[in-house]
Design a protein around this motif. Sequence first.
Motif, PDB file in Angstrom:
ATOM      1  N   TYR A  40       0.500  -0.964  -0.227  1.00 35.79           N
ATOM      2  CA  TYR A  40       0.150   0.343  -0.120  1.00 35.79           C
ATOM      3  C   TYR A  40       1.370   1.124  -0.050  1.00 35.79           C
ATOM      4  CZ  TYR A  40      -4.368   2.347   1.058  1.00 35.79           C
ATOM      5  OH  TYR A  40      -5.256   3.215   0.616  1.00 35.79           O
ATOM      6  N   ALA A  41       1.706   1.571  -0.843  1.00 33.24           N
ATOM      7  CA  ALA A  41       2.449   2.467  -1.311  1.00 33.24           C
ATOM      8  C   ALA A  41       1.467   4.463  -1.373  1.00 33.24           C
ATOM      9  CB  ALA A  41       3.449   2.426  -2.374  1.00 33.24           C
ATOM     10  N   THR A  42       2.013   4.860  -1.131  1.00 33.84           N
ATOM     11  CA  THR A  42       1.450   6.667  -1.373  1.00 33.84           C
ATOM     12  C   THR A  42       2.194   7.026  -2.045  1.00 33.84           C
ATOM     13  OG1 THR A  42       1.423   7.062   1.027  1.00 33.84           O
ATOM     14  CG2 THR A  42      -0.595   5.794   0.227  1.00 33.84           C
ATOM     15  N   ARG A  52      -2.483  12.935  -5.818  1.00 28.68           N
ATOM     16  CA  ARG A  52      -2.009  11.743  -5.334  1.00 28.68           C
ATOM     17  C   ARG A  52      -2.028  10.059  -5.607  1.00 28.68           C
ATOM     18  NH1 ARG A  52       0.412  16.375  -2.689  1.00 28.68           N
ATOM     19  NH2 ARG A  52       0.310  16.853  -0.392  1.00 28.68           N
ATOM     20  N   VAL A  53      -1.145   9.426  -5.568  1.00 32.13           N
ATOM     21  CA  VAL A  53      -1.335   8.365  -6.244  1.00 32.13           C
ATOM     22  C   VAL A  53      -1.515   7.248  -5.322  1.00 32.13           C
ATOM     23  CG1 VAL A  53      -0.433   6.808  -7.766  1.00 32.13           C
ATOM     24  CG2 VAL A  53      -0.542   9.505  -8.427  1.00 32.13           C
ATOM     25  N   PHE A  54      -2.213   6.583  -5.548  1.00 32.61           N
ATOM     26  CA  PHE A  54      -1.902   5.024  -4.115  1.00 32.61           C
ATOM     27  C   PHE A  54      -1.518   3.858  -5.573  1.00 32.61           C
ATOM     28  CE2 PHE A  54      -4.602   6.783  -0.413  1.00 32.61           C
ATOM     29  CZ  PHE A  54      -3.846   7.693  -0.190  1.00 32.61           C
ATOM     30  N   TYR A  55      -0.979   3.455  -4.873  1.00 34.54           N
ATOM     31  CA  TYR A  55      -0.424   1.989  -5.429  1.00 34.54           C
ATOM     32  C   TYR A  55      -1.202   0.952  -4.565  1.00 34.54           C
ATOM     33  CZ  TYR A  55       1.367  -2.000  -7.613  1.00 34.54           C
ATOM     34  OH  TYR A  55       2.410  -3.410  -8.140  1.00 34.54           O
ATOM     35  N   GLU A  56      -1.715  -0.322  -5.463  1.00 36.33           N
ATOM     36  CA  GLU A  56      -2.108  -1.458  -3.925  1.00 36.33           C
ATOM     37  C   GLU A  56      -2.282  -2.225  -4.993  1.00 36.33           C
ATOM     38  OE1 GLU A  56      -6.035  -0.177  -2.726  1.00 36.33           O
ATOM     39  OE2 GLU A  56      -5.461   2.417  -2.693  1.00 36.33           O
ATOM     40  N   VAL A  57      -1.793  -3.507  -3.283  1.00 35.79           N
ATOM     41  CA  VAL A  57      -1.828  -5.052  -3.879  1.00 35.79           C
ATOM     42  C   VAL A  57      -1.901  -5.505  -3.295  1.00 35.79           C
ATOM     43  CG1 VAL A  57      -0.404  -7.061  -4.215  1.00 35.79           C
ATOM     44  CG2 VAL A  57       0.770  -3.712  -5.784  1.00 35.79           C
ATOM     45  N   TYR A  58      -2.878  -6.777  -3.192  1.00 39.38           N
ATOM     46  CA  TYR A  58      -3.629  -7.238  -2.264  1.00 39.38           C
ATOM     47  C   TYR A  58      -3.258  -8.595  -2.880  1.00 39.38           C
ATOM     48  CZ  TYR A  58      -5.857  -3.447  -1.379  1.00 39.38           C
ATOM     49  OH  TYR A  58      -6.051  -1.927  -1.010  1.00 39.38           O
ATOM     50  N   ARG A  59      -3.270  -9.868  -1.448  1.00 40.23           N
ATOM     51  CA  ARG A  59      -3.458 -11.227  -2.167  1.00 40.23           C
ATOM     52  C   ARG A  59      -4.514 -11.675  -3.041  1.00 40.23           C
ATOM     53  NH1 ARG A  59      -4.924 -12.553   2.559  1.00 40.23           N
ATOM     54  NH2 ARG A  59      -6.375 -13.113   3.557  1.00 40.23           N
TER      55      ARG A  59
END
Length: 99
Positions: A40-42, A52-59
């Motif tokens: 969860y990178a902001t 602002r940009v969020f990069y989100e990775v989930y299982r």
Amino acid sequence: MFALVVRFDCRDEAAAARFDELTAAVVEQITEHEPGTLSYATSAVESEPLARVFYEVYRDRDAFQAHEDAEHVRRFHEAKDSLLTATRVEFLRLGPAKG
């Protein structure tokens, strides 16, 4: 895995500062309470100080849904909405990567 990128455009500098405060608080909760959230990178956009940009990775999609349903995330969404002029969500199909 399941991933997305979200771009938020803040109303003004004061809104961006408040958005950053809310972000710091919710990321702390995500880190503590969401084992299915892998990344969860902001980020602030260097050339656009209100973006602002969020990069989100989930299982998987279930982990993403658990994230969306979490009380701390619902509070974040409610608090941030009045600070923004636009939000753009892009769901990703992961390809070759490192890390």
